[in-house]
Design an enzyme around this catalytic site. Structure first.
Site, PDB file in Angstrom:
ATOM      1  CD  GLU A 117      -3.055  -0.894   2.246  1.00 28.48           C
ATOM      2  OE1 GLU A 117      -2.761  -0.259   3.272  1.00 28.48           O
ATOM      3  OE2 GLU A 117      -4.142  -1.495   2.122  1.00 28.48           O
ATOM      4  CD  GLU A 157      -4.374  -5.828   2.726  1.00 25.79           C
ATOM      5  OE1 GLU A 157      -5.034  -5.112   3.500  1.00 25.79           O
ATOM      6  OE2 GLU A 157      -3.136  -5.787   2.657  1.00 25.79           O
TER       7      GLU A 157
HETATM    8  C1  GAL Z   1      -4.599  -2.513   5.084  1.00 26.85           C
HETATM    9  C2  GAL Z   1      -3.198  -3.082   5.257  1.00 26.85           C
HETATM   10  C3  GAL Z   1      -3.188  -4.348   6.075  1.00 26.85           C
HETATM   11  C4  GAL Z   1      -4.035  -4.180   7.300  1.00 26.85           C
HETATM   12  C5  GAL Z   1      -5.425  -3.791   6.887  1.00 26.85           C
HETATM   13  C6  GAL Z   1      -6.370  -3.659   8.040  1.00 26.85           C
HETATM   14  O1  GAL Z   1      -4.575  -1.166   4.784  1.00 26.85           O
HETATM   15  O2  GAL Z   1      -2.595  -3.337   4.007  1.00 26.85           O
HETATM   16  O3  GAL Z   1      -1.869  -4.653   6.422  1.00 26.85           O
HETATM   17  O4  GAL Z   1      -3.462  -3.216   8.112  1.00 26.85           O
HETATM   18  O5  GAL Z   1      -5.381  -2.566   6.229  1.00 26.85           O
HETATM   19  O6  GAL Z   1      -7.656  -3.324   7.612  1.00 26.85           O
END
Ligand code: GAL
Length: 658
Positions: free
Chosen positions: A145, A318
């Site tokens: 990110e 994610e």
């Molecule tokens: C994202 C990140 C992850 C985790 C997640 C939690 O932004 O890439 O590592 O922190 O959020 O929602």
């Protein structure tokens, strides 16, 4: 990948090794195709300088492979460990207030720091050298990110040194820089590049041209940083996809430039976190109405945007699995939404969706963040819904997402320009695009997003294109706009500056005389609540309005109640003289679609379509049922319920056979 793949983000280093076999067995039971691993593991991989500990990763990769689960590995460069930071403390990112950011979370580095770049190249070589050809490894995620937590732009000594070099290359002489920026104003002339300062700590505003170049520079640093890793991964892990996971509404680096380096763009989709967090975009009533579903357009906008950044191949890396921990309030999704978000991504052409994360961690910062398993290994709601997604992917004959009905041109330079000079507190380039995107989708349209460069060659592919707020218009895009027969809706603020952040010599929009529809002599930004009604009860302009003079015989299609053009037309070019409210936007889109022969299908708030040829996916974010038959008499149901429950998903066909 042929059918959509389902993945999960897995952190074997957080758990006892004895848990790994049970994890893998349960992943298989769920229908998981791949795991993503290793993005924050530098401290485990290399606990001391030069002391390597990679055997655990070998073991877990072997175990995954034996069980038919693939892996996307990551470079661990988002979390430089303490020993490394201590060897070169000036690699730490510096905030806009001039203060160094502290060690103790993540993303605490400057993209411009040459020493840190060398360290990233070294660790990338080590990890990819060892596992690049492992049979379980199908891809690599670079870092994690970029830009998240406001980390694209850093204001430290390493950044300043690199900025001066970048300026020297761009302008060649301090005189040229002074002329381009207009430094005669307020006696800001520099005698050499070594005198240039950063724009963050000036007494009142810094020169917008200075900011614009600093933002261009910062974006370039991200691209250089990423490219270094990409080259090493290509060398040591041939044939594997190289991916990065973008975030929602991170606007301060050019995702099109970065995406061009990748095989696959991906992004991290947290619909409820975004809705509750982005209060400038979503008002209280809307937040309450969609609290458990998410905004119906925000995710899809990013699906369509990021799909465009790497030539069409894209993933969700994610996916929100339940309540998160980082929004002001962390609400539980309505039943069905955890599945629906993934299905919606596949409907927009995602090749893969990975849930974040496998098992909720009982310690550290994210202990309150849901996983597919709870800390005690019992199955959370997300597990069951992910399993449903796996079933649907297996059972449904999934049609390929097709070209959208309309295109929207989105430009990162314009984000930077209008963030630098909004001229009114509510002018937000991203919000303008999201509102137009929503307006199009409420009429049942599927939207493709194009960069300005892509628009140069692809206007002809569409019958209708929106290009609002483009900061400046290149010679190539001007030529493409002149050559096309496609209806293009420009304005507000389109081509209103030259590339060096000046008002064009003949006033905006800075377009060739042959197509220029208007001359904008005066603009105003409108305080919240102040609107300019448009005649015929068509709606109103808000946030921003332009006083336009018709040029080249252009026709006034709509007029404001106070007697100025609201919409001008010259041939195939329309120019919108302000920010339209919802009603004005709707009538404008309806009229444009009618002229262009595009079929609209008005939808209730919260129901959305994505086309796939003569089929369409129907997605219900709302909390009321939707009767699919209301899409039109030509609709037949291929999958799902005829009356779509809240969080429901259906596949329909319009008209005859495909
Ligand atoms: C994202 C990140 C992850 C985790 C997640 C939690 O932004 O890439 O590592 O922190 O959020 O929602």
């Amino acid at each position: 990948m042929t059918r959509g793949q389902l993945g999960v983000c897995y952190f074997p280093e957080h758990w006892d090794r004895a848990d790994w076999p049970a994890d893998i067995a349960e992943m298989r039971e769920l229908g998981i195709d791949f795991v993503r691993m290793g993005e924050f593991a530098w401290g485990v991989i290399e606990p001391e300088s030069g002391v390597l500990n990679l055997d655990w990763m070998q073991d877990i990769l072997d175990l995954l492979h034996e069980n038919g689960i693939k892996a996307v590995l990551c470079t661990p460069t988002a979390t430089p460990p303490k020993w490394l930071v201590d060897t070169m403390p000036d690699m730490i990112a510096t905030g806009r207030d001039g203060q160094p950011r502290s060690f103790g979370s993540r993303r605490h580095y400057s993209f411009a720091h040459q020493g840190y770049r060398r360290e990233c190249a070294r660790i990338t070589r080590l990890v990819a050298g060892r596992f690049g050809t492992h049979p379980a490894v199908i891809g690599w995620q670079t870092d994690n990110e970029y830009g998240c937590h406001d980390t694209t732009i850093s204001y430290g000594a390493a950044d300043l040194a690199a900025f001066r070099d970048w300026l020297a290359q761009r302008y060649q002489s301090a005189d040229a820089l002074n002329r381009s920026w207009g430094n005669v104003f307020w006696s800001m002339q520099y005698r050499s590049f070594d005198e240039v300062e950063l724009p963050n700590l000036t007494v009142t505003e810094a020169n917008p041209a200075h900011w614009m170049d600093y933002r261009r520079f910062a974006s370039r640093m991200v691209a250089e940083f990423n490219q270094l890793q990409v080259e090493i991964l290509r060398e040591l892990s041939p044939g594997r996809d190289i991916i990065h996971n973008f975030m929602g509404r991170i606007l301060d680096f050019d995702h099109f430039e970065l995406g061009a380096q990748l095989d696959v763009s991906s992004w991290d989709s947290y619909p409820l976190g975004f809705l509750d967090q982005m209060r400038d975009l979503f008002g209280r009533d809307h937040r309450l109405a969609f609290a458990r579903a998410g905004n119906p357009d925000f995710q899809a906008f990013h699906h369509d945007l990021y799909r465009a950044t790497s030539g069409g191949r894209w993933w969700i890396m994610e996916q929100q699995p339940g309540p998160v921990n980082w929004a002001p309030n962390n609400i539980a999704p309505r039943d069905g939404m955890i599945a629906l978000w993934a299905l919606e991504a596949f409907a927009h052409g995602a090749e893969a969706v990975a849930y974040f994360r496998w098992r909720q961690l009982p310690f550290a910062q994210e202990q309150m963040h849901a996983g597919l398993l709870r800390p005690d290994r019992s199955r959370a709601e997300g597990f069951v819904e992910a399993q449903k997604v796996a079933e649907i992917l297996r059972d449904v004959d999934w049609p390929a997402t097709s070209k959208g009905d309309v295109a929207l041109v989105f430009d990162y330079e314009s984000c930077w320009a209008w963030a630098t000079q909004p001229q009114g507190e509510n002018f937000d380039y991203f919000r303008l695009h999201l509102e137009i995107y929503k307006g199009l989708r409420q009429l049942g349209l599927s939207v493709d997003i194009l960069s300005p460069d892509q628009a140069c060659t692809r206007l002809e592919d569409y019958d209708l294109v929106f290009a609002p707020g483009l900061f400046s218009c290149s010679a190539e895009l001007s030529a493409a706009l002149a050559a096309t027969n496609t209806r293009v809706i420009l304005g507000p603020r389109t081509a209103s500056k030259t590339a060096d952040f000046r008002i064009p010599a003949d006033m905006p929009p800075d377009l060739p005389d042959a197509i220029r529809p208007a001359r904008i002599g005066r603009v105003e930004s409108l305080a919240e609540g102040l609107t300019v009604p448009v005649g015929g009860d068509a709606g109103a302009l808000l946030v921003w309005r332009e006083f336009a003079e018709a040029t080249g015989g252009s026709e006034i299609i709509m007029q404001t109640a106070d007697g100025h053009p609201a919409l001008l037309r010259r041939g195939h070019i329309d120019y919108l003289c302000g920010w339209p409210d919802e009603r004005l936007l709707e009538s404008l889109i309806r009229a444009a679609c009618e002229t262009a022969g595009i079929i609209t299908r008005p939808l209730p708030s919260g129901v959305r379509l994505r086309r796939a040829g003569n089929k369409a996916f129907v997605i219900n974010y709302s909390d009321t049922a939707f009767d699919v038959a209301t899409l039109g008499p030509d609709t037949s149901l291929l999958h799902g319920e005829a009356v779509l429950a809240p969080s429901g998903f259906a596949l329909v066909q319009f008209g005859g056979a495909a």
